[in-house]
Design a protein around this motif. Structure first.
Motif, PDB file in Angstrom:
ATOM      1  N   GLY A 195       0.680  -1.314  -0.143  1.00 38.21           N
ATOM      2  CA  GLY A 195       0.088   0.059  -0.057  1.00 38.21           C
ATOM      3  C   GLY A 195       0.777   1.245   0.121  1.00 38.21           C
ATOM      4  O   GLY A 195       0.714   1.963  -0.809  1.00 38.21           O
ATOM      5  N   GLU A 196       1.835   1.494   1.144  1.00 42.10           N
ATOM      6  CA  GLU A 196       2.433   2.659   1.019  1.00 42.10           C
ATOM      7  C   GLU A 196       3.351   2.967  -0.152  1.00 42.10           C
ATOM      8  O   GLU A 196       3.839   4.062  -0.301  1.00 42.10           O
ATOM      9  CB  GLU A 196       3.207   2.717   2.431  1.00 42.10           C
ATOM     10  N   ALA A 197       3.769   1.774  -0.684  1.00 40.98           N
ATOM     11  CA  ALA A 197       4.644   1.886  -1.791  1.00 40.98           C
ATOM     12  C   ALA A 197       3.655   2.508  -3.279  1.00 40.98           C
ATOM     13  O   ALA A 197       4.416   2.814  -4.306  1.00 40.98           O
ATOM     14  CB  ALA A 197       5.230   0.572  -2.353  1.00 40.98           C
ATOM     15  N   GLY A 198       2.714   2.597  -3.025  1.00 39.25           N
ATOM     16  CA  GLY A 198       1.759   3.245  -4.243  1.00 39.25           C
ATOM     17  C   GLY A 198       0.992   2.072  -4.737  1.00 39.25           C
ATOM     18  O   GLY A 198       0.810   1.947  -5.819  1.00 39.25           O
ATOM     19  N   VAL A 199       0.606   1.026  -3.943  1.00 35.12           N
ATOM     20  CA  VAL A 199      -0.340   0.174  -4.498  1.00 35.12           C
ATOM     21  C   VAL A 199       0.487  -1.066  -5.265  1.00 35.12           C
ATOM     22  O   VAL A 199       0.066  -1.064  -6.631  1.00 35.12           O
ATOM     23  CB  VAL A 199      -1.597   0.410  -4.871  1.00 35.12           C
ATOM     24  N   LEU A 200       1.547  -1.524  -5.079  1.00 33.24           N
ATOM     25  CA  LEU A 200       2.264  -2.752  -6.053  1.00 33.24           C
ATOM     26  C   LEU A 200       1.534  -4.044  -5.774  1.00 33.24           C
ATOM     27  O   LEU A 200       1.427  -4.512  -4.719  1.00 33.24           O
ATOM     28  CB  LEU A 200       3.642  -2.483  -5.522  1.00 33.24           C
ATOM     29  N   VAL A 201       1.263  -4.640  -7.055  1.00 33.43           N
ATOM     30  CA  VAL A 201       0.567  -5.813  -6.906  1.00 33.43           C
ATOM     31  C   VAL A 201       1.764  -6.969  -7.389  1.00 33.43           C
ATOM     32  O   VAL A 201       2.483  -6.656  -8.383  1.00 33.43           O
ATOM     33  CB  VAL A 201      -0.467  -5.721  -8.126  1.00 33.43           C
TER      34      VAL A 201
END
Length: 411
Positions: free
Chosen positions: A202-208
């Motif tokens: 989440g904090e990383a910019g929503v990485l999947v």
């Protein structure tokens, strides 16, 4: 009554520690997905208190549950228990079973055990202590992860700017690239106590992560006798369209994680978190190993039960899937957005230039609150009750928001 001619932001600067920098706004009221500042300006809240306010602001069911419980039984120490505490623990264990997602019968008892906390970082602290009771001390975590600010959870958080002022930190932690199965396999040994991962960062910019990553993590930890610990603090409680984001991984229905931490959306704005230990991990902590004064508070637990009830009754998980897709499709339609990621109403996008702060400022000026997670990444985590009208208004304003940010940067 004392009067204060200065603004709230000015009073904030004089009375609170400067740990967050200057507040962007001084908010005084909220209703649904809308908030108002002290000047009376209205905003659509597309951040939701950082994935906390799943029901928005002032939902009548949540307000009634908190009020009724506070009138009935406010706080008891953990020498005692209360109906909301037990009911919420049972409900979380039920929801953690992937069978619930598939509409199967209620799972059997004894799936695991729950420890209630006041926040996500405290839930992670409890899980960290569980890993120490395995007799091992090595932890594997992911680069760009965020797990909290206390000394233990900070030890699991990779960002150097957060860590370095407080080193040496507890633990023996190895960081590996998120989504890289080979790097994960190489890092986990027979001395590893646990692997901690976010199903989406989440904090990383929503990485999947790539398909199969979490399932591979489960296989690797099982082979090495380590615990698999999933931090669902931001991704849990219907945010991605499922009760827990890892339920999208079919293999984890067969062999679920050992530890799951949850907070943020659990209480709908009322502070509560939970460390949930499944299977044998649920018996690791013994009396005296851990404690909390406010964890499991009857009012907090009643709030969480109300949130879960509303998500179920108003079909908000389905709503998150449909509205999330609408937002992602609309956001990526502009060429200045090079990628949109996420699931449900946890959405991240990457800009063609590192102008996320300017975009967030332009959005705020246009009446929309969002988050600049990194210089080039934007994060949205709006309330699950966000209306179609509000989503449509944001998408209609999006090209102008980008115009303002990009053209302003060129001047």
């Amino acid at each position: 009554m004392t009067t204060h001619p200065a603004t709230l932001k000015a009073r904030y600067a004089e009375s609170l520690m400067n740990t967050f920098g200057e507040p962007r706004l001084a908010l005084v009221r909220g209703s649904g997905a809308h908030v108002w500042d002290e000047a009376g300006t209205e905003y659509v809240d597309l951040l939701g208190g950082i994935a906390v306010n799943g029901l928005g602001h002032g939902h009548p069911v949540l307000v009634a549950a908190i009020t009724t419980q506070l009138e009935t039984l406010g706080h008891v120490s953990n020498f005692f228990t209360s109906p909301p505490q037990v009911e919420l623990a049972e409900k979380l264990l039920e929801l953690l079973s992937p069978l619930v997602e598939e509409g199967a019968q209620r799972p059997s008892r004894n799936l695991g055990r729950v420890f209630f906390t006041n926040s996500g970082t405290e839930a992670n602290e409890a899980a960290f202590k569980i890993t120490r009771r395995t007799g091992r001390t090595h932890i594997v975590a992911a680069l760009e992860a965020f797990h909290g600010r206390t000394m233990g959870s900070l030890a699991l958080t990779a960002k150097a700017a957060y860590r370095e002022p407080f080193e040496p930190l507890p633990g023996e932690v190895t960081f590996v690239p998120y989504g890289d199965v080979q790097a994960l396999r190489a890092a986990v040994s027979d001395k590893t106590a646990a692997v901690i991962l976010e199903p989406l960062q989440g904090e990383a910019g929503v990485l999947v992560p790539p398909a199969g990553y979490l399932a591979a993590a489960r296989r690797i930890t099982t082979e090495r006798g380590a615990l698999l610990w999933l931090d669902e603090i931001q991704t849990g409680m219907g945010r991605t369209g499922r009760w827990f984001a890892h339920h999208s991984v079919v293999e984890l229905a067969e062999t679920p994680p050992d530890l799951v931490t949850v907070a943020k959306g659990l209480g709908g704005g009322f502070p509560i978190g939970a460390c949930i230990a499944l299977g044998e991990a649920g018996a690791i902590l013994e009396p005296g190993n851990h404690g909390t004064t406010f964890g499991g508070n009857p009012v907090a637990c009643a709030a969480a039960l109300a949130v879960i009830g509303v998500i179920e009754d108003e079909h908000l998980r389905d709503r998150a899937v449909v509205l999330g897709q609408k937002l992602r499709d609309g956001l990526v339609a502009d060429a200045r957005v090079v990628e949109v990621r996420g699931e449900g109403l946890l959405i991240g996008l990457t800009l063609s230039r590192p102008l996320s702060a300017q975009v967030a400022a332009a959005a705020q000026a246009a009446g929309f609150i969002l988050n600049n997670a990194t210089p080039e990444r934007i994060r949205l985590a709006p309330p699950l009750v966000l209306t179609d009208e509000d989503a449509g208004a944001f998408l209609a304003a999006w090209p102008t928001i980008l115009d303002t940010a990009f053209e302003g940067a060129d001047q």
